[in-house]
Scaffold this motif. Structure first.
Motif, PDB file in Angstrom:
ATOM      1  N   MET A   1     -42.648  24.050  18.427  1.00  0.00           N
ATOM      2  CA  MET A   1     -43.885  24.686  18.037  1.00  0.00           C
ATOM      3  C   MET A   1     -44.444  23.969  16.815  1.00  0.00           C
ATOM      4  O   MET A   1     -43.708  23.517  15.950  1.00  0.00           O
ATOM      5  N   LEU A   2     -45.729  23.901  16.700  1.00  0.00           N
ATOM      6  CA  LEU A   2     -46.383  23.243  15.589  1.00  0.00           C
ATOM      7  C   LEU A   2     -46.312  24.107  14.338  1.00  0.00           C
ATOM      8  O   LEU A   2     -46.100  25.310  14.400  1.00  0.00           O
ATOM      9  N   ASP A   3     -46.516  23.482  13.186  1.00  0.00           N
ATOM     10  CA  ASP A   3     -46.611  24.258  11.951  1.00  0.00           C
ATOM     11  C   ASP A   3     -47.761  25.238  12.086  1.00  0.00           C
ATOM     12  O   ASP A   3     -48.788  24.940  12.694  1.00  0.00           O
ATOM     13  N   SER A   4     -47.596  26.404  11.501  1.00  0.00           N
ATOM     14  CA  SER A   4     -48.661  27.401  11.575  1.00  0.00           C
ATOM     15  C   SER A   4     -48.842  28.049  10.221  1.00  0.00           C
ATOM     16  O   SER A   4     -47.989  27.976   9.351  1.00  0.00           O
ATOM     17  N   ASP A   5     -49.976  28.691  10.065  1.00  0.00           N
ATOM     18  CA  ASP A   5     -50.279  29.421   8.846  1.00  0.00           C
ATOM     19  C   ASP A   5     -49.778  30.848   8.933  1.00  0.00           C
ATOM     20  O   ASP A   5     -49.708  31.535   7.934  1.00  0.00           O
ATOM     21  N   PHE A   6     -49.475  31.322  10.115  1.00  0.00           N
ATOM     22  CA  PHE A   6     -48.986  32.672  10.350  1.00  0.00           C
ATOM     23  C   PHE A   6     -47.942  32.592  11.449  1.00  0.00           C
ATOM     24  O   PHE A   6     -48.164  31.944  12.465  1.00  0.00           O
ATOM     25  N   LEU A   7     -46.798  33.249  11.242  1.00  0.00           N
ATOM     26  CA  LEU A   7     -45.770  33.268  12.271  1.00  0.00           C
ATOM     27  C   LEU A   7     -45.093  34.623  12.263  1.00  0.00           C
ATOM     28  O   LEU A   7     -44.691  35.118  11.212  1.00  0.00           O
ATOM     29  N   LEU A   8     -44.966  35.205  13.443  1.00  0.00           N
ATOM     30  CA  LEU A   8     -44.303  36.490  13.619  1.00  0.00           C
ATOM     31  C   LEU A   8     -43.364  36.357  14.803  1.00  0.00           C
ATOM     32  O   LEU A   8     -43.756  35.873  15.861  1.00  0.00           O
ATOM     33  N   PRO A 114     -50.512  25.445  28.094  1.00  0.00           N
ATOM     34  CA  PRO A 114     -51.511  24.743  27.282  1.00  0.00           C
ATOM     35  C   PRO A 114     -51.181  23.279  26.993  1.00  0.00           C
ATOM     36  O   PRO A 114     -52.072  22.527  26.594  1.00  0.00           O
ATOM     37  N   ASP A 115     -49.952  22.856  27.225  1.00  0.00           N
ATOM     38  CA  ASP A 115     -49.606  21.451  27.017  1.00  0.00           C
ATOM     39  C   ASP A 115     -50.448  20.542  27.909  1.00  0.00           C
ATOM     40  O   ASP A 115     -50.674  19.381  27.583  1.00  0.00           O
ATOM     41  N   ARG A 116     -50.951  21.072  29.031  1.00  0.00           N
ATOM     42  CA  ARG A 116     -51.785  20.286  29.949  1.00  0.00           C
ATOM     43  C   ARG A 116     -53.150  19.961  29.340  1.00  0.00           C
ATOM     44  O   ARG A 116     -53.873  19.114  29.852  1.00  0.00           O
ATOM     45  N   LEU A 117     -53.505  20.646  28.234  1.00  0.00           N
ATOM     46  CA  LEU A 117     -54.797  20.403  27.595  1.00  0.00           C
ATOM     47  C   LEU A 117     -54.820  19.111  26.789  1.00  0.00           C
ATOM     48  O   LEU A 117     -55.889  18.567  26.535  1.00  0.00           O
ATOM     49  N   GLY A 118     -53.661  18.643  26.363  1.00  0.00           N
ATOM     50  CA  GLY A 118     -53.625  17.430  25.547  1.00  0.00           C
ATOM     51  C   GLY A 118     -54.549  17.556  24.349  1.00  0.00           C
ATOM     52  O   GLY A 118     -54.491  18.531  23.613  1.00  0.00           O
ATOM     53  N   PRO A 119     -55.453  16.591  24.157  1.00  0.00           N
ATOM     54  CA  PRO A 119     -56.335  16.599  22.987  1.00  0.00           C
ATOM     55  C   PRO A 119     -57.400  17.703  23.015  1.00  0.00           C
ATOM     56  O   PRO A 119     -58.079  17.913  22.014  1.00  0.00           O
ATOM     57  N   LEU A 120     -57.531  18.406  24.129  1.00  0.00           N
ATOM     58  CA  LEU A 120     -58.504  19.504  24.205  1.00  0.00           C
ATOM     59  C   LEU A 120     -57.992  20.783  23.548  1.00  0.00           C
ATOM     60  O   LEU A 120     -58.757  21.722  23.350  1.00  0.00           O
ATOM     61  N   LEU A 121     -56.706  20.839  23.205  1.00  0.00           N
ATOM     62  CA  LEU A 121     -56.148  22.019  22.556  1.00  0.00           C
ATOM     63  C   LEU A 121     -56.717  22.097  21.144  1.00  0.00           C
ATOM     64  O   LEU A 121     -56.485  21.205  20.329  1.00  0.00           O
ATOM     65  N   PRO A 122     -57.475  23.158  20.849  1.00  0.00           N
ATOM     66  CA  PRO A 122     -58.122  23.222  19.529  1.00  0.00           C
ATOM     67  C   PRO A 122     -57.134  23.538  18.405  1.00  0.00           C
ATOM     68  O   PRO A 122     -56.103  24.175  18.616  1.00  0.00           O
ATOM     69  N   ALA A 123     -57.481  23.106  17.212  1.00  0.00           N
ATOM     70  CA  ALA A 123     -56.654  23.374  16.030  1.00  0.00           C
ATOM     71  C   ALA A 123     -56.655  24.867  15.705  1.00  0.00           C
ATOM     72  O   ALA A 123     -55.650  25.411  15.262  1.00  0.00           O
ATOM     73  N   ASP A 124     -57.783  25.530  15.894  1.00  0.00           N
ATOM     74  CA  ASP A 124     -57.903  26.966  15.649  1.00  0.00           C
ATOM     75  C   ASP A 124     -57.502  27.693  16.920  1.00  0.00           C
ATOM     76  O   ASP A 124     -58.229  27.657  17.922  1.00  0.00           O
ATOM     77  N   GLY A 144     -50.463  31.884  14.379  1.00  0.00           N
ATOM     78  CA  GLY A 144     -51.891  31.666  14.200  1.00  0.00           C
ATOM     79  C   GLY A 144     -52.116  30.335  13.530  1.00  0.00           C
ATOM     80  O   GLY A 144     -51.452  30.014  12.540  1.00  0.00           O
ATOM     81  N   HIS A 145     -53.016  29.569  14.063  1.00  0.00           N
ATOM     82  CA  HIS A 145     -53.309  28.231  13.549  1.00  0.00           C
ATOM     83  C   HIS A 145     -54.758  28.175  13.094  1.00  0.00           C
ATOM     84  O   HIS A 145     -55.644  28.725  13.742  1.00  0.00           O
ATOM     85  N   GLY A 146     -54.977  27.487  12.004  1.00  0.00           N
ATOM     86  CA  GLY A 146     -56.335  27.290  11.507  1.00  0.00           C
ATOM     87  C   GLY A 146     -57.013  28.594  11.143  1.00  0.00           C
ATOM     88  O   GLY A 146     -56.417  29.477  10.524  1.00  0.00           O
TER      89      GLY A 146
END
Length: 159
Positions: A1-8, A114-124, A144-146
């Protein structure tokens, strides 16, 4: 999982707990939001999606899995919602053909695989990773990201 600003991290002992979590998240969503659902086959992504969609429509709404149609659209209390199942896609170019740009501009996007989105996966975005934690229990990691991190951090997640 990517770094996030919120994690539960939560244990969902049964499908009822999964439905409660879906309802809590559904109440926070607005057009333009993206919820990325991760987990192995059978981990509960479709069950979570069904519960979330019913939480913003009606409790008895018909919510078929988009496994074969790839996308289902709904008119909801929070605006349009597009439910994507990208399992059978090979890459981001194929999602464009499903109306991705329209969904991102005007709707909540609920995306399985969502891995199929590649670069289309938004940061937010919101990410929910589900994993097995027993015969009926699941482990849920909600992040939660962004721009969506603050909205998730301010919510009540007591189930």
């Amino acid at each position: 999982m990517l770094d996030s600003d919120f994690l539960l991290s939560l244990t969902l002992p049964d499908e009822t707990a999964t439905e409660r979590l879906a309802g809590r998240l559904g109440a926070l969503l607005r057009p333009g939001d993206l919820v990325a659902l991760r987990g192995d086959l059978g981990a509960g992504k479709s069950a979570f999606s069904r519960a979330l969609i019913r939480s913003v429509t009606t409790p008895d709404a018909e919510v078929p899995s988009p496994t074969f149609t790839l996308v289902q659209t709904y008119d909801t209390d929070v605006g349009p919602l597009w439910h994507f199942d990208l399992y059978r896609l090979s890459g981001p170019d194929e999602v464009i053909e499903l109306g991705w740009d329209d969904a991102r501009a005007e709707a909540v996007a609920l995306v399985e695989w969502p891995d199929r989105l590649g670069p289309l996966l938004p940061a937010d975005r919101v990410e929910l990773a589900l994993s097995f934690d027993g015969p009926t229990a699941r482990r849920a990691s909600l992040s939660g990201h962004g721009a969506l991190a603050a909205r998730l951090a301010a919510a009540d997640w007591a189930l």
